[in-house]
Design a protein around this motif. Structure first.
Motif, mmCIF file in Angstrom:
data_model
loop_
_atom_site.group_PDB
_atom_site.id
_atom_site.type_symbol
_atom_site.label_atom_id
_atom_site.label_comp_id
_atom_site.label_asym_id
_atom_site.label_seq_id
_atom_site.Cartn_x
_atom_site.Cartn_y
_atom_site.Cartn_z
ATOM 1 N N THR A 257 43.532 60.755 20.739
ATOM 2 C CA THR A 257 42.134 59.711 21.090
ATOM 3 C C THR A 257 41.003 60.339 20.670
ATOM 4 N N PRO A 258 40.140 60.111 19.666
ATOM 5 C CA PRO A 258 38.898 60.462 19.293
ATOM 6 C C PRO A 258 37.832 61.113 20.446
ATOM 7 N N ILE A 259 37.232 61.943 20.234
ATOM 8 C CA ILE A 259 36.536 62.466 21.366
ATOM 9 C C ILE A 259 34.861 62.603 20.738
ATOM 10 N N ASN A 260 34.772 63.505 19.944
ATOM 11 C CA ASN A 260 33.360 63.473 19.206
ATOM 12 C C ASN A 260 33.744 64.045 17.873
ATOM 13 N N ASN A 261 32.673 63.953 16.937
ATOM 14 C CA ASN A 261 32.877 64.479 15.465
ATOM 15 C C ASN A 261 33.560 65.840 15.192
ATOM 16 N N ILE A 262 32.824 66.799 15.943
ATOM 17 C CA ILE A 262 33.286 68.191 15.916
ATOM 18 C C ILE A 262 34.853 68.358 16.406
ATOM 19 N N VAL A 263 35.061 67.920 17.513
ATOM 20 C CA VAL A 263 36.352 68.239 18.142
ATOM 21 C C VAL A 263 37.435 67.422 17.202
ATOM 22 N N ASP A 264 37.019 66.153 16.642
ATOM 23 C CA ASP A 264 37.986 65.388 15.918
ATOM 24 C C ASP A 264 38.019 66.193 14.596
ATOM 25 N N VAL A 265 37.166 66.741 13.922
ATOM 26 C CA VAL A 265 37.244 67.461 12.627
ATOM 27 C C VAL A 265 38.489 68.700 13.096
ATOM 28 N N THR A 266 38.371 69.444 14.025
ATOM 29 C CA THR A 266 39.186 70.230 14.363
ATOM 30 C C THR A 266 40.696 69.580 14.409
ATOM 31 N N ASN A 267 40.714 68.689 15.130
ATOM 32 C CA ASN A 267 42.168 68.008 15.172
ATOM 33 C C ASN A 267 42.406 67.494 14.001
ATOM 34 N N TYR A 268 41.649 66.998 13.126
ATOM 35 C CA TYR A 268 42.032 66.447 11.952
ATOM 36 C C TYR A 268 42.568 67.415 10.950
ATOM 37 N N VAL A 269 41.829 68.458 10.845
ATOM 38 C CA VAL A 269 42.327 69.669 10.122
ATOM 39 C C VAL A 269 43.834 70.207 10.534
ATOM 40 N N LEU A 270 43.900 70.449 11.963
ATOM 41 C CA LEU A 270 45.112 70.798 12.332
ATOM 42 C C LEU A 270 46.437 69.797 12.093
ATOM 43 N N VAL A 398 30.203 64.958 8.595
ATOM 44 C CA VAL A 398 30.242 64.048 9.635
ATOM 45 C C VAL A 398 29.138 64.183 10.558
ATOM 46 N N ALA A 399 28.552 65.532 10.682
ATOM 47 C CA ALA A 399 27.661 65.840 11.513
ATOM 48 C C ALA A 399 26.385 66.450 11.131
ATOM 49 N N GLY A 400 26.095 66.375 9.843
ATOM 50 C CA GLY A 400 25.074 67.280 9.235
ATOM 51 C C GLY A 400 25.203 68.713 9.357
ATOM 52 N N GLY A 401 23.969 69.250 9.404
ATOM 53 C CA GLY A 401 23.808 70.746 9.488
ATOM 54 C C GLY A 401 24.055 71.660 8.222
ATOM 55 N N LYS A 402 24.151 72.886 8.599
ATOM 56 C CA LYS A 402 24.220 73.914 7.491
ATOM 57 C C LYS A 402 25.062 75.043 7.850
ATOM 58 N N VAL A 403 25.867 75.694 6.723
ATOM 59 C CA VAL A 403 26.541 76.946 7.020
ATOM 60 C C VAL A 403 25.634 78.056 7.174
#
Length: 808
Positions: A257-270, A398-403
């Protein structure tokens, strides 16, 4: 494990249909248990097209309805009645045409039909987003961009995706295949055997770069044994929101179940690479410091599920600068450090944790997460930094920002690849066929196994560290064979075997007894050999120091090997009683396990359990409850079937019985049987009597089958029956009477039977009456009254002299 075929095709551009690919994966050892067709929107919006509203007029018979004319792109505008408040002429809208199936949020479908609404014909439905499954809004119809042509299928406009998902029954040793990348590696190797060479396309991270260094975190790993590698990076100025459709579709396809873009990315890479990740809200990490360490036993920590847990001193934790726990490393995040909709910067973690440590922690806290599932089986220690870069790039997308920091990568002791030598001779012997040497080398190369040296006798190999299950020569041979294909190994049509002669077949004897018990109405049970350690306290004859304990028990109920079959049998009894099956006859062949000073010991047993009535309810049967003598009769019948007779009866020494006896042959104990103590039954909430027999099967097998069967002619002369009503002390047993009778008369006495027992007020205290019948027979002549009377007097005198019996 679920694997999306569309996702898999991002790594390998394979054009096989899903069924054929599933067959190949199964041949490779990744057994496909099922293939499911998954649609990002159920029904894939078939029959839904884009329409242009040409006219929109008020319905003559309803204030809230409008009558519209809609162009569907086929040159034949249709009339549709619509109740949406925002419908108007000139709009571009999605239209469900006649016979289209639409589905609600529970998956229940309804068909669009031609009909009349308040007297006006309607040839379809102009849809809101919730009616199409594209969202939750029902404020009005969807109004689309005017540039979309009428008649365009809605599935093209909304990027509806249809996928095939493989349900793979992955064996625990294949940690390397617990991702789409790992599955793709195996699939590539399998395709090469079909002469299809495809490039394995890994996501590129070459564009990863650090934008600035404004949010630096200090990372300290105090326990490098439990955390051999730990990496992290910070990302600032992000916006936490809903993920784009392409991520949500991939996650939904594999059941997430998708949650938000940050959590979804960690699940996606997993699930893409097999590397678990965790994102911390950087604003909640006190002191801008991350400590990887264990905390004192008893420390309280609230996890994401809102449960407060008590930490163990061996639990590896991720802590902030104040040494406050934020996450159970590799298992579960904390409630107060996770990403929320207000998060603007994160610390992204990627690590390799010790599998044994993670497994112990997960079992200790009864937690089983996607991350712990992978960590405890062993992930690739060399993918840590790559996966971190991959996740950072996706978050920026997917969330913008910078490293906002350099990557911290603490890896003091590199985990080395395995070195194995493969002998051609051993490979050919184990496989049973000779695989061409070039084929072997190609298979090894396709599995990322490097050739260090090549000799006439074999190959020196380097196994990648992510293949934690390939550490021996036999493992390498198994890898070669599964990729080469078990079906490709030719075998002889001739079977060579040897047959050993045995006078006494243990399995055959078990089957004989099992068949006899089944004929008597018994059902066989097979209980788990693992049981509760607490059961030892129910019997003083069992010793806690003799327990064989499990090092990593699945639960407290499965912590030790059983020392007795009684308790697991009582679990079966109460299970059946609770389901209204109270007349029970069970038997079980099983082992008990003991740890003595001299070493470990396994002992084979046969146990019988009887409770309730002797037979199930029948209209033509008078019910009779089971009792001790019924069980004893069955036990003696089984022993006689094995040719074991002349048994000695003594009171049992086992304290699991309230009343019981032991049957022995000489000094060899064979069976304990009796009534199970009420105190033990109470522990299992059993309120009816249970009769239990425990055969020492090892001793039975030593004695059974050694008695020769004697066959004689049927006697030609009649038998004579006489009865005694004997008054005896209460402690006198029928077995004593039985043995004394045959000692007194061995030749003509054939049978002795107890047919009634009386104890009551009419008898003296501590006395009972036995009604016993005797069968006398001479095989050579008919007995006369004088002979019979003489034998009966001898029997009476024997009983009076030895047990103080008298005739009533």
């Amino acid at each position: 494990m679920k694997i999306s075929y569309n996702w898999l095709k991002q790594f390998l551009k394979v054009d096989w249909d899903a069924e054929k690919t599933g067959e190949l994966l199964t041949d490779l050892g990744l057994e496909v248990e099922g293939i499911e067709t998954v649609e990002s929107i159920k029904g894939s919006l078939k029959g839904v097209v884009i329409g242009k509203i040409l006219t929109c007029e008020q319905h003559s018979n309803a204030d809230r309805l409008k009558v519209t004319t809609v162009d569907l792109g086929d040159g034949n505008p249709v009339q549709i009645v619509c109740g949406a408040p925002n419908v108007a002429a000139g709009q571009t809208v999605p239209v469900a045409t006649i016979n289209t199936m639409l589905y609600n949020d529970k998956g229940v479908g309804f068909k669009i039909k031609k009909g009349k609404i308040r007297g006006e014909e309607s040839h379809g439905m102009i849809c809101a987003e919730d009616e199409l499954g594209l969202g939750t809004s029902h404020d009005g119809i969807m109004v689309l961009d005017d540039s979309i042509a009428a008649g365009t299928p809605a599935s093209e406009v909304f990027n509806i995706e249809t996928d095939h998902v493989f349900e793979i029954g992955l064996t625990p040793n294949r940690a390397d295949a617990m991702s789409h990348l790992g599955t793709a590696r195996d699939l590539r190797a399998g395709l090469l055997q079909h002469e299809i060479s495809l490039e394995l396309i890994s996501p590129s991270v070459s564009d990863f770069h650090v934008d600035d260094r404004t949010l630096k975190f200090d990372v300290i790993v105090e326990d490098i044994e439990k955390a051999p590698r730990y990496a992290g990076v910070t990302i600032s100025d992000i916006t936490v929101k809903e993920s784009p459709d392409w991520i949500k579709n991939k996650l939904k396809a594999i059941g997430l179940t998708p949650i938000n873009n940050i959590v979804d990315v960690t699940n996606y890479v997993l699930h893409e690479l097999g590397q678990p990740l965790h994102a911390f809200d950087a604003g909640k990490v006190k002191g801008n410091k991350v400590l990887v360490k264990a905390l004192p036993s008893g420390t309280k920590f609230t996890t994401l599920d809102g449960v407060e847990r008590t930490l163990h001193e061996e639990d590896l934790m991720i802590c902030n600068g104040n040494e406050e726990p934020m996450c159970i490393a590799g298992v579960f995040g904390g409630l107060h450090s996770g990403v929320t909709e207000n998060t603007t910067s994160i610390f992204l973690e990627s690590a390799y944790f010790n599998p044994v440590s993670i497994r112990k922690t997960a079992k200790r806290h009864a937690l089983n997460t996607d991350a712990s599932f992978r960590f405890e089986r062993g992930i690739d220690p060399n993918i840590t930094k790559y996966a971190l870069k991959r996740a950072a790039n996706l978050i920026l997308e997917v969330a913008g920002g910078k490293v906002s920091s350099e990557i911290v990568d603490l890896y003091p002791n590199k985990i080395e690849d395995f070195q194995v030598f493969l002998s051609y001779e051993k490979m050919d012997r184990l496989i049973g066929a000779e695989i061409p040497r070039e084929t072997v080398k190609n298979i090894l190369a396709s599995l990322d196994i490097k050739l260090n040296s090549v000799t006439e006798g074999g190959l020196g190999l380097t196994i990648p560290s992510y293949r934690v299950d390939v550490t021996r020569e036999a493992d390498v041979i198994e890898e070669i064979l599964r990729v080469y294909g078990y079906n490709n190994v030719a075998f002889s049509h001739k079977l060579n075997t040897s047959i050993s002669f045995s006078e006494f077949d243990d399995i055959k004897i078990e089957n004989v007894i099992a068949n006899q018990l089944t004929a008597l109405g018994f059902s066989e049970t097979m209980a788990n050999s693992l049981t509760k350690s607490d059961y030892i306290s129910l019997s003083e004859t069992l010793n806690e120091s003799h327990n064989v304990a499990i090092l990593n028990p699945l639960s407290n109920d499965l912590g030790v090997m059983r020392q007795s079959l009684l308790f697991s049998g009582l679990e079966s009894v109460i299970y059946n009683i609770n389901r209204k099956n109270s007349s029970l006859k069970f038997f079980e062949f099983g082992k008990t396990y003991h740890k003595f000073e001299s070493g470990y010991s396994e002992q084979k047993h046969l146990t019988l359990f009887i409770s309730g009535n002797r037979n199930k309810d029948r209209w033509n049967l008078t019910q009779k409850p089971t009792d001790f003598f019924y069980l004893k009769g069955i036990v003696q019948t089984l022993l006689q079937r094995l040719g074991i007779t002349n048994l000695k009866t003594t009171p049992t020494k086992s304290d699991v019985f309230s009343e019981g006896i032991t049957l022995s042959l000489g000094k060899t104990k064979l069976v304990d049987l009796g009534v199970v103590k009420r105190g033990i039954l109470k522990e299992f909430n059993i309120k009816q009597e249970v009769f239990f027999a425990d055969f020492n099967w090892d001793n039975i097998l030593k004695l059974g089958g050694k008695t020769k069967i004697k066959v004689t002619e049927l006697p030609k002369f009649p038998e004579v029956k006489r009865d005694f009503a004997l008054l005896v002390d209460k402690e006198v047993t029928f077995n004593e009477i039985y043995n004394l009778a045959f000692q007194a008369e061995r030749k003509l006495l054939k049978e002795v039977d107890l047919f009634d027992v009386y104890e009551g007020d009419k008898l003296a205290e501590n006395k009972k009456s036995y009604a016993i019948s005797f069968i006398l027979q001479d095989t050579n002549k008919t007995l006369n009254d004088k002979q019979i009377e003489k034998i009966m007097q001898k029997l009476q005198h024997t009983f009076e002299k030895n047990v103080g019996a008298s005739l009533r």
